[in-house]
Design a protein around this motif. Sequence first.
Motif, PDB file in Angstrom:
ATOM      1  N   GLU A 285      39.690  54.741  52.283  1.00  0.00           N
ATOM      2  CA  GLU A 285      40.699  54.057  53.076  1.00  0.00           C
ATOM      3  C   GLU A 285      41.233  52.845  52.316  1.00  0.00           C
ATOM      4  OE1 GLU A 285      41.190  52.358  57.646  1.00  0.00           O
ATOM      5  OE2 GLU A 285      39.282  53.173  56.942  1.00  0.00           O
ATOM      6  N   SER A 286      42.552  52.837  52.086  1.00  0.00           N
ATOM      7  CA  SER A 286      43.153  51.803  51.228  1.00  0.00           C
ATOM      8  C   SER A 286      42.924  50.402  51.772  1.00  0.00           C
ATOM      9  CB  SER A 286      44.660  52.064  51.078  1.00  0.00           C
ATOM     10  OG  SER A 286      44.895  53.285  50.428  1.00  0.00           O
ATOM     11  N   ARG A 287      42.988  50.234  53.083  1.00  0.00           N
ATOM     12  CA  ARG A 287      42.872  48.890  53.627  1.00  0.00           C
ATOM     13  C   ARG A 287      41.447  48.348  53.550  1.00  0.00           C
ATOM     14  NH1 ARG A 287      41.370  48.325  59.162  1.00  0.00           N
ATOM     15  NH2 ARG A 287      40.648  50.285  60.070  1.00  0.00           N
ATOM     16  N   ARG A 288      40.489  49.188  53.177  1.00  0.00           N
ATOM     17  CA  ARG A 288      39.113  48.721  53.001  1.00  0.00           C
ATOM     18  C   ARG A 288      38.757  48.495  51.535  1.00  0.00           C
ATOM     19  NH1 ARG A 288      36.506  48.972  57.770  1.00  0.00           N
ATOM     20  NH2 ARG A 288      37.323  50.390  59.362  1.00  0.00           N
ATOM     21  N   VAL A 289      39.677  48.797  50.639  1.00  0.00           N
ATOM     22  CA  VAL A 289      39.434  48.565  49.222  1.00  0.00           C
ATOM     23  C   VAL A 289      39.637  47.084  48.927  1.00  0.00           C
ATOM     24  CG1 VAL A 289      40.161  49.121  46.880  1.00  0.00           C
ATOM     25  CG2 VAL A 289      40.126  50.908  48.618  1.00  0.00           C
ATOM     26  N   ARG A 290      38.653  46.456  48.298  1.00  0.00           N
ATOM     27  CA  ARG A 290      38.681  45.021  48.037  1.00  0.00           C
ATOM     28  C   ARG A 290      38.727  44.683  46.544  1.00  0.00           C
ATOM     29  NH1 ARG A 290      39.950  45.327  52.474  1.00  0.00           N
ATOM     30  NH2 ARG A 290      38.984  44.396  54.323  1.00  0.00           N
ATOM     31  N   GLY A 291      38.771  45.674  45.701  1.00  0.00           N
ATOM     32  CA  GLY A 291      38.822  45.411  44.279  1.00  0.00           C
ATOM     33  C   GLY A 291      38.396  46.630  43.483  1.00  0.00           C
ATOM     34  N   TYR A 415      40.093  33.469  37.665  1.00  0.00           N
ATOM     35  CA  TYR A 415      40.750  33.520  38.978  1.00  0.00           C
ATOM     36  C   TYR A 415      42.250  33.394  38.742  1.00  0.00           C
ATOM     37  CZ  TYR A 415      42.064  32.123  43.741  1.00  0.00           C
ATOM     38  OH  TYR A 415      42.650  32.048  44.984  1.00  0.00           O
ATOM     39  N   ASP A 416      43.034  34.332  39.293  1.00  0.00           N
ATOM     40  CA  ASP A 416      44.483  34.315  39.100  1.00  0.00           C
ATOM     41  C   ASP A 416      45.254  33.892  40.346  1.00  0.00           C
ATOM     42  OD1 ASP A 416      44.181  36.488  40.754  1.00  0.00           O
ATOM     43  OD2 ASP A 416      45.245  37.911  39.473  1.00  0.00           O
ATOM     44  N   GLY A 417      44.548  33.363  41.329  1.00  0.00           N
ATOM     45  CA  GLY A 417      45.188  32.963  42.577  1.00  0.00           C
ATOM     46  C   GLY A 417      45.037  33.980  43.688  1.00  0.00           C
ATOM     47  N   ASP A 418      44.794  35.238  43.330  1.00  0.00           N
ATOM     48  CA  ASP A 418      44.607  36.298  44.326  1.00  0.00           C
ATOM     49  C   ASP A 418      43.280  37.025  44.166  1.00  0.00           C
ATOM     50  OD1 ASP A 418      47.150  36.012  45.613  1.00  0.00           O
ATOM     51  OD2 ASP A 418      48.074  37.036  43.899  1.00  0.00           O
ATOM     52  N   VAL A 434      37.580  41.242  42.280  1.00  0.00           N
ATOM     53  CA  VAL A 434      37.440  41.227  43.735  1.00  0.00           C
ATOM     54  C   VAL A 434      38.537  40.362  44.339  1.00  0.00           C
ATOM     55  CG1 VAL A 434      35.886  40.725  45.669  1.00  0.00           C
ATOM     56  CG2 VAL A 434      34.948  41.484  43.478  1.00  0.00           C
ATOM     57  N   GLU A 435      39.162  40.846  45.391  1.00  0.00           N
ATOM     58  CA  GLU A 435      40.167  40.052  46.076  1.00  0.00           C
ATOM     59  C   GLU A 435      39.542  38.801  46.700  1.00  0.00           C
ATOM     60  OE1 GLU A 435      41.905  42.650  48.922  1.00  0.00           O
ATOM     61  OE2 GLU A 435      43.171  43.672  47.450  1.00  0.00           O
ATOM     62  N   ARG A 436      40.312  37.746  46.761  1.00  0.00           N
ATOM     63  CA  ARG A 436      39.795  36.489  47.302  1.00  0.00           C
ATOM     64  C   ARG A 436      39.335  36.645  48.749  1.00  0.00           C
ATOM     65  NH1 ARG A 436      41.165  32.428  50.503  1.00  0.00           N
ATOM     66  NH2 ARG A 436      40.541  30.281  49.962  1.00  0.00           N
ATOM     67  N   ARG A 437      40.020  37.471  49.520  1.00  0.00           N
ATOM     68  CA  ARG A 437      39.655  37.641  50.928  1.00  0.00           C
ATOM     69  C   ARG A 437      38.301  38.308  51.091  1.00  0.00           C
ATOM     70  NH1 ARG A 437      42.852  42.900  53.304  1.00  0.00           N
ATOM     71  NH2 ARG A 437      42.819  44.170  51.406  1.00  0.00           N
ATOM     72  N   ALA A 438      37.811  38.965  50.018  1.00  0.00           N
ATOM     73  CA  ALA A 438      36.508  39.631  50.093  1.00  0.00           C
ATOM     74  C   ALA A 438      35.359  38.690  49.756  1.00  0.00           C
ATOM     75  CB  ALA A 438      36.473  40.838  49.156  1.00  0.00           C
ATOM     76  N   VAL A 439      35.659  37.491  49.252  1.00  0.00           N
ATOM     77  CA  VAL A 439      34.607  36.542  48.899  1.00  0.00           C
ATOM     78  C   VAL A 439      34.017  35.958  50.177  1.00  0.00           C
ATOM     79  CG1 VAL A 439      34.074  34.387  47.701  1.00  0.00           C
ATOM     80  CG2 VAL A 439      35.719  35.999  46.709  1.00  0.00           C
ATOM     81  N   VAL A 440      32.716  36.145  50.352  1.00  0.00           N
ATOM     82  CA  VAL A 440      32.051  35.685  51.578  1.00  0.00           C
ATOM     83  C   VAL A 440      31.037  34.580  51.311  1.00  0.00           C
ATOM     84  CG1 VAL A 440      32.365  37.901  52.740  1.00  0.00           C
ATOM     85  CG2 VAL A 440      30.299  37.508  51.378  1.00  0.00           C
ATOM     86  N   GLY A 441      30.836  34.232  50.041  1.00  0.00           N
ATOM     87  CA  GLY A 441      29.870  33.166  49.764  1.00  0.00           C
ATOM     88  C   GLY A 441      29.629  33.016  48.274  1.00  0.00           C
ATOM     89  N   TRP A 442      28.872  31.982  47.927  1.00  0.00           N
ATOM     90  CA  TRP A 442      28.522  31.694  46.546  1.00  0.00           C
ATOM     91  C   TRP A 442      27.021  31.432  46.454  1.00  0.00           C
ATOM     92  CZ3 TRP A 442      32.485  32.095  43.068  1.00  0.00           C
ATOM     93  CH2 TRP A 442      33.784  32.009  43.581  1.00  0.00           C
ATOM     94  N   ARG A 443      26.450  31.816  45.325  1.00  0.00           N
ATOM     95  CA  ARG A 443      25.021  31.574  45.103  1.00  0.00           C
ATOM     96  C   ARG A 443      24.832  31.024  43.698  1.00  0.00           C
ATOM     97  NH1 ARG A 443      20.606  34.673  42.982  1.00  0.00           N
ATOM     98  NH2 ARG A 443      18.602  34.058  43.882  1.00  0.00           N
ATOM     99  N   LEU A 444      24.189  29.883  43.595  1.00  0.00           N
ATOM    100  CA  LEU A 444      23.859  29.269  42.315  1.00  0.00           C
ATOM    101  C   LEU A 444      22.370  29.469  42.050  1.00  0.00           C
ATOM    102  CD1 LEU A 444      25.843  25.914  42.629  1.00  0.00           C
ATOM    103  CD2 LEU A 444      26.567  28.026  41.521  1.00  0.00           C
ATOM    104  N   HIS A 445      22.058  30.082  40.915  1.00  0.00           N
ATOM    105  CA  HIS A 445      20.664  30.358  40.565  1.00  0.00           C
ATOM    106  C   HIS A 445      20.394  29.818  39.170  1.00  0.00           C
ATOM    107  CE1 HIS A 445      16.798  32.352  40.284  1.00  0.00           C
ATOM    108  NE2 HIS A 445      17.168  32.887  39.138  1.00  0.00           N
ATOM    109  N   GLN A 446      19.262  29.147  38.998  1.00  0.00           N
ATOM    110  CA  GLN A 446      18.938  28.523  37.720  1.00  0.00           C
ATOM    111  C   GLN A 446      17.452  28.671  37.443  1.00  0.00           C
ATOM    112  OE1 GLN A 446      19.531  24.195  37.421  1.00  0.00           O
ATOM    113  NE2 GLN A 446      20.743  24.545  35.564  1.00  0.00           N
ATOM    114  N   ALA A 462      30.331  39.084  47.877  1.00  0.00           N
ATOM    115  CA  ALA A 462      31.466  39.873  48.343  1.00  0.00           C
ATOM    116  C   ALA A 462      31.023  40.794  49.465  1.00  0.00           C
ATOM    117  CB  ALA A 462      32.070  40.696  47.202  1.00  0.00           C
ATOM    118  N   GLY A 463      31.873  40.943  50.465  1.00  0.00           N
ATOM    119  CA  GLY A 463      31.583  41.848  51.569  1.00  0.00           C
ATOM    120  C   GLY A 463      31.977  43.265  51.258  1.00  0.00           C
ATOM    121  N   ALA A 464      31.741  43.708  50.025  1.00  0.00           N
ATOM    122  CA  ALA A 464      32.106  45.049  49.599  1.00  0.00           C
ATOM    123  C   ALA A 464      31.333  45.378  48.336  1.00  0.00           C
ATOM    124  CB  ALA A 464      33.615  45.143  49.338  1.00  0.00           C
ATOM    125  N   GLY A 465      31.342  46.658  47.965  1.00  0.00           N
ATOM    126  CA  GLY A 465      30.703  47.075  46.724  1.00  0.00           C
ATOM    127  C   GLY A 465      29.225  46.766  46.690  1.00  0.00           C
TER     128      GLY A 465
END
Length: 511
Positions: A285-291, A415-418, A434-446, A462-465
């Motif tokens: 489904e095209s509308r569920r493709v995030r990248g 990042y190209d803005g989209d 990945v599309e920006r709208r699919a980004v759901v969080g960030w994790r920093l690991h060291q 990302a909420g996908a893949g």
Amino acid sequence: MGGPPGPFSVPLRLSPKVLLIDPVRMLPSLLVPLVGVLVVGGFSPRSYLWAAFGLVGTVVFALIRWATFTYEIAGDRVEIKRSLISRSIRTIPLERVRGVDVSTPPMHRLLGLAVLKIDTGASGGDGEATLDGVTVGEAERLKPLLLRRARTEATPTARPEEERHAEGVPSERVIFAVPRRWLLYGPLSGAYLLTPFALAGGAVGLAFQWGDDLGFGRNAAWSVGEWLWQRPSLLVAAMVLLIVAMPIAGGVMYAVFNWDFRLKRRDGYLVAERGLINRRSVSLESRRVRGYEIVDGLAERWAGVVRAWAIVTGLGDSETRGQLLPVVPRADATAVTGDAIGPYQAELRPHPPIARNRRLFRAVFPWLVPAALAGLLLLLTGLTVWWVLLVVSLVMAALGVPLGLDRYRSLGHGYDGDRVAVRSGSLRRSTAVVERRAVVGWRLHQTWFQRRAGVLTLTVGAGAGKGGYSAIDVSEAQGRDFPAEVTPEWLAPFLNPPPGPHTPSDPPSTG
């Protein structure tokens, strides 16, 4: 609330032709027991009677299973009922259907049948439900009915083809058809090259298993092995034959799975069709493709070819079902993913030089340890074997230098803005967009070593893949600034907290 009445007033069954397939598919599992019955019975009339009884029982079991399996689309749901031993009803809302996979294995194709899998993204590797044995025409009629929820839920970002489909105008456009001459790239992917060794290993395993089950014991297989071991020239010839067969067998297997690969846009879906013996059609489904994710191995990179997968929300078995392109030239993959999903239009940002040093250390140091040990033992014993280990270790350490440099060159993020892009790997380099709208969080690991080097791993949730894509060994400044650039609204309350009753509104003086 229930939808309108479904297109079927009564539950339907699979095609009766599937009764010609099920008993045949059961024969491999019954072969050893049937042969065992004949051998134990001395091939007497009674043993043949028992073997025939087993075959008849298989046919009866297939008939009962067919008669007790029904399906129907009722309103806004699909219902699949089984009542072989206990009665079960599986209900799947159409709004949860993420994709439909239609395949035609060889025996199904001869009888005009197909296997239809319904994927809801909640079942891991296999589809949520399988209709194994519907006619090809029935599968083509069921597919739009199962996917109709996407047609009634038009999105404001829909492409023109999707808008026409939402208005009830069917559309289909071939995005890309892989030329058959590109099948020659198949052996470069690597996975198919091991086919001869896999077949040889399977033959050896069957020899041991069947020799024991059929009463010959394992001594016969061991005797053959000892006979070959005493003739090293034959073993060397066999290994050379397997190595020579690797590209040939790899190319054949690749062609079988990816023959006539076509990527289409049909009624708001991306449809990938491929296969020579088992023709398969997968709808995303095209509308569920995030990248998308572009992957290339070392040999593929030298040849300038890549593979591509879609990053889709709620898709089970994404490694297989999400494939957009087999091995194709990089320029074509970039154009196709840009047309089907959207292009990434920015350069990737390099990682700090300390990341290069870490790549070189990991590629070279593990080989210097056995080299030093071999050199020490060589001085103490003078044995030739330590010379061999020393030379091999030093050669591998030398090869680690270009490998480490290539791994560093492969690191990048942007990042190209989209869309957000992350790249890493060398023997298997992966670039995830990945599309920006699919980004759901960030994790920093060291890790402790990263902390000493002043770098860290930044994972884009990302909420996908795969759920997350990591930029390895970025600087601490990049780890801080990149999330703020992509999702500034998330970090603004922490970077610029509103003035409280005890906090002055003006920033403190830094002079």
